[in-house]
Design a protein around this motif. Sequence first.
Motif, PDB file in Angstrom:
ATOM      1  N   SER A  72      42.651  53.016  41.559  1.00  0.00           N
ATOM      2  CA  SER A  72      41.204  52.762  41.495  1.00  0.00           C
ATOM      3  C   SER A  72      40.921  51.356  40.983  1.00  0.00           C
ATOM      4  O   SER A  72      40.043  50.659  41.508  1.00  0.00           O
ATOM      5  CB  SER A  72      40.532  53.787  40.577  1.00  0.00           C
ATOM      6  N   TRP A  73      41.677  50.925  39.983  1.00  0.00           N
ATOM      7  CA  TRP A  73      41.488  49.590  39.423  1.00  0.00           C
ATOM      8  C   TRP A  73      41.814  48.516  40.457  1.00  0.00           C
ATOM      9  O   TRP A  73      41.100  47.516  40.578  1.00  0.00           O
ATOM     10  CB  TRP A  73      42.368  49.423  38.191  1.00  0.00           C
ATOM     11  N   THR A  74      42.890  48.728  41.211  1.00  0.00           N
ATOM     12  CA  THR A  74      43.295  47.766  42.237  1.00  0.00           C
ATOM     13  C   THR A  74      42.250  47.663  43.333  1.00  0.00           C
ATOM     14  O   THR A  74      41.902  46.560  43.787  1.00  0.00           O
ATOM     15  CB  THR A  74      44.648  48.155  42.854  1.00  0.00           C
ATOM     16  N   LYS A  75      41.721  48.807  43.770  1.00  0.00           N
ATOM     17  CA  LYS A  75      40.682  48.790  44.798  1.00  0.00           C
ATOM     18  C   LYS A  75      39.434  48.059  44.314  1.00  0.00           C
ATOM     19  O   LYS A  75      38.813  47.298  45.068  1.00  0.00           O
ATOM     20  CB  LYS A  75      40.318  50.227  45.197  1.00  0.00           C
ATOM     21  N   SER A  90      36.084  43.175  44.636  1.00  0.00           N
ATOM     22  CA  SER A  90      35.213  42.339  43.805  1.00  0.00           C
ATOM     23  C   SER A  90      34.791  41.067  44.526  1.00  0.00           C
ATOM     24  O   SER A  90      33.806  40.431  44.153  1.00  0.00           O
ATOM     25  CB  SER A  90      35.919  41.984  42.491  1.00  0.00           C
ATOM     26  N   MET A  91      35.536  40.681  45.578  1.00  0.00           N
ATOM     27  CA  MET A  91      35.203  39.489  46.348  1.00  0.00           C
ATOM     28  C   MET A  91      35.441  39.760  47.826  1.00  0.00           C
ATOM     29  O   MET A  91      36.162  40.694  48.196  1.00  0.00           O
ATOM     30  CB  MET A  91      36.036  38.285  45.888  1.00  0.00           C
ATOM     31  N   SER A  92      34.850  38.913  48.660  1.00  0.00           N
ATOM     32  CA  SER A  92      35.000  39.047  50.109  1.00  0.00           C
ATOM     33  C   SER A  92      36.301  38.409  50.573  1.00  0.00           C
ATOM     34  O   SER A  92      36.997  37.730  49.803  1.00  0.00           O
ATOM     35  CB  SER A  92      33.818  38.383  50.820  1.00  0.00           C
ATOM     36  N   VAL A  93      36.625  38.607  51.848  1.00  0.00           N
ATOM     37  CA  VAL A  93      37.852  38.031  52.405  1.00  0.00           C
ATOM     38  C   VAL A  93      37.832  36.508  52.312  1.00  0.00           C
ATOM     39  O   VAL A  93      38.860  35.879  52.009  1.00  0.00           O
ATOM     40  CB  VAL A  93      38.046  38.492  53.871  1.00  0.00           C
ATOM     41  N   ASP A  94      36.670  35.885  52.551  1.00  0.00           N
ATOM     42  CA  ASP A  94      36.572  34.426  52.460  1.00  0.00           C
ATOM     43  C   ASP A  94      36.796  33.939  51.036  1.00  0.00           C
ATOM     44  O   ASP A  94      37.440  32.904  50.811  1.00  0.00           O
ATOM     45  CB  ASP A  94      35.203  33.955  52.957  1.00  0.00           C
ATOM     46  N   SER A  95      36.251  34.685  50.069  1.00  0.00           N
ATOM     47  CA  SER A  95      36.405  34.292  48.667  1.00  0.00           C
ATOM     48  C   SER A  95      37.859  34.361  48.231  1.00  0.00           C
ATOM     49  O   SER A  95      38.355  33.463  47.542  1.00  0.00           O
ATOM     50  CB  SER A  95      35.538  35.188  47.778  1.00  0.00           C
ATOM     51  N   TRP A  96      38.553  35.442  48.639  1.00  0.00           N
ATOM     52  CA  TRP A  96      39.961  35.561  48.287  1.00  0.00           C
ATOM     53  C   TRP A  96      40.781  34.472  48.966  1.00  0.00           C
ATOM     54  O   TRP A  96      41.734  33.934  48.379  1.00  0.00           O
ATOM     55  CB  TRP A  96      40.500  36.940  48.658  1.00  0.00           C
ATOM     56  N   ALA A  97      40.430  34.141  50.212  1.00  0.00           N
ATOM     57  CA  ALA A  97      41.159  33.093  50.928  1.00  0.00           C
ATOM     58  C   ALA A  97      40.988  31.743  50.227  1.00  0.00           C
ATOM     59  O   ALA A  97      41.955  30.987  50.055  1.00  0.00           O
ATOM     60  CB  ALA A  97      40.661  33.012  52.367  1.00  0.00           C
ATOM     61  N   ILE A  98      39.757  31.439  49.828  1.00  0.00           N
ATOM     62  CA  ILE A  98      39.492  30.185  49.113  1.00  0.00           C
ATOM     63  C   ILE A  98      40.235  30.163  47.783  1.00  0.00           C
ATOM     64  O   ILE A  98      40.824  29.146  47.395  1.00  0.00           O
ATOM     65  CB  ILE A  98      37.985  30.006  48.897  1.00  0.00           C
ATOM     66  N   CYS A  99      40.207  31.292  47.089  1.00  0.00           N
ATOM     67  CA  CYS A  99      40.924  31.391  45.813  1.00  0.00           C
ATOM     68  C   CYS A  99      42.410  31.129  46.011  1.00  0.00           C
ATOM     69  O   CYS A  99      43.044  30.425  45.226  1.00  0.00           O
ATOM     70  CB  CYS A  99      40.697  32.777  45.207  1.00  0.00           C
ATOM     71  N   GLY A 100      42.978  31.681  47.097  1.00  0.00           N
ATOM     72  CA  GLY A 100      44.391  31.472  47.385  1.00  0.00           C
ATOM     73  C   GLY A 100      44.723  30.015  47.659  1.00  0.00           C
ATOM     74  O   GLY A 100      45.736  29.490  47.182  1.00  0.00           O
ATOM     75  N   VAL A 101      43.855  29.332  48.432  1.00  0.00           N
ATOM     76  CA  VAL A 101      44.081  27.920  48.754  1.00  0.00           C
ATOM     77  C   VAL A 101      44.001  27.058  47.497  1.00  0.00           C
ATOM     78  O   VAL A 101      44.851  26.180  47.269  1.00  0.00           O
ATOM     79  CB  VAL A 101      43.051  27.437  49.797  1.00  0.00           C
ATOM     80  N   ALA A 111      43.122  39.187  50.452  1.00  0.00           N
ATOM     81  CA  ALA A 111      42.369  38.684  51.608  1.00  0.00           C
ATOM     82  C   ALA A 111      42.812  39.406  52.878  1.00  0.00           C
ATOM     83  O   ALA A 111      41.983  39.763  53.725  1.00  0.00           O
ATOM     84  CB  ALA A 111      42.571  37.181  51.754  1.00  0.00           C
ATOM     85  N   ASN A 112      44.121  39.638  52.998  1.00  0.00           N
ATOM     86  CA  ASN A 112      44.633  40.355  54.163  1.00  0.00           C
ATOM     87  C   ASN A 112      44.133  41.788  54.202  1.00  0.00           C
ATOM     88  O   ASN A 112      43.802  42.327  55.270  1.00  0.00           O
ATOM     89  CB  ASN A 112      46.168  40.327  54.153  1.00  0.00           C
ATOM     90  N   GLN A 113      44.046  42.411  53.014  1.00  0.00           N
ATOM     91  CA  GLN A 113      43.537  43.781  52.926  1.00  0.00           C
ATOM     92  C   GLN A 113      42.073  43.843  53.335  1.00  0.00           C
ATOM     93  O   GLN A 113      41.659  44.730  54.093  1.00  0.00           O
ATOM     94  CB  GLN A 113      43.706  44.296  51.495  1.00  0.00           C
ATOM     95  N   GLN A 114      41.281  42.886  52.867  1.00  0.00           N
ATOM     96  CA  GLN A 114      39.871  42.836  53.230  1.00  0.00           C
ATOM     97  C   GLN A 114      39.705  42.603  54.732  1.00  0.00           C
ATOM     98  O   GLN A 114      38.853  43.207  55.383  1.00  0.00           O
ATOM     99  CB  GLN A 114      39.169  41.713  52.455  1.00  0.00           C
TER     100      GLN A 114
END
Length: 277
Positions: free
Chosen positions: A142-145, A150-161, A204-207
């Motif tokens: 539940s915590w992982t989900k 908590s963020m969109s796919v674009d947000s996670w992608a930007i965070c990763g970059v 990001a891949n999961q989203q």
Amino acid sequence: MKKILFFAFGLLMSMMSFGQDQLTKDSVQTVLEGDSIGIGSQQFSKLEDATKAEGDSAYMKNDYASAIQIYEALLGKGEAAELYYNLGNSYYKADDIAKAILNYERALLLQPGNGDIRANLEIARSKTIDKVEPVPEIFFVSWTKSLINSMSVDSWAICGVVCFILLIVSLFFFIFSKQIVLKKTGFICGIIFLVVTVLANVFANQQKSELMNRNSAIVMNPSVTVRSTPSESGTSLFILHEGHKVDVKDSSMKDWKEIRLEDGKVGWVPASAIEII
């Protein structure tokens, strides 16, 4: 070194804030009491502001039928979380709870971390008939989900970059710095940024997978009988009512879909009785 780390941290925060799509606070606020639900007024650069303004104006004048037509026409040009959100509000005001939930869910797919969308969705869900207790999950799952959503796919992608860039900077200090303190700092920061980079890409891949493979649906009929086999002659298992969210387990047949509920129950329903989120 402190200035560099401060700059890097500021860059990370600013990029994450830029990537996190949120409905602005300039919108009419969501009211959680009674049936009052607000409507967003954030400007969309990809859409004609005048046309969207007409939809907003129709909503504010309580002309929900016109607002629905305008928002659906705009969505025909491309998906947008704000339009789904406003369309969900319009359907809610028009007392079409099933379509309101459907559009809130679609908006939430695009902006999983948006509190306004989630709050309005919960209000709409409270109007549904079926109350199914989900199978308890391990707290870590539940915590992982929650973290992923908590963020969109674009947000996670930007965070990763951004974290990858900071990883390179940390490695530079670790390899080329002659001071022990800088080497240790670069090594520790490098490990942290490496972990965050990997996790951000996984999330990001999961989203993205959830956006591309939409396996959830909303019951659109006032009521539908769930059967044991994909046939009207199948044994009646239970009845679901409009607005209930289900997972589509088997969509290989054209006229029937196998669904699964939160509590683990499965069965078959006519494809026309549900609509994919």
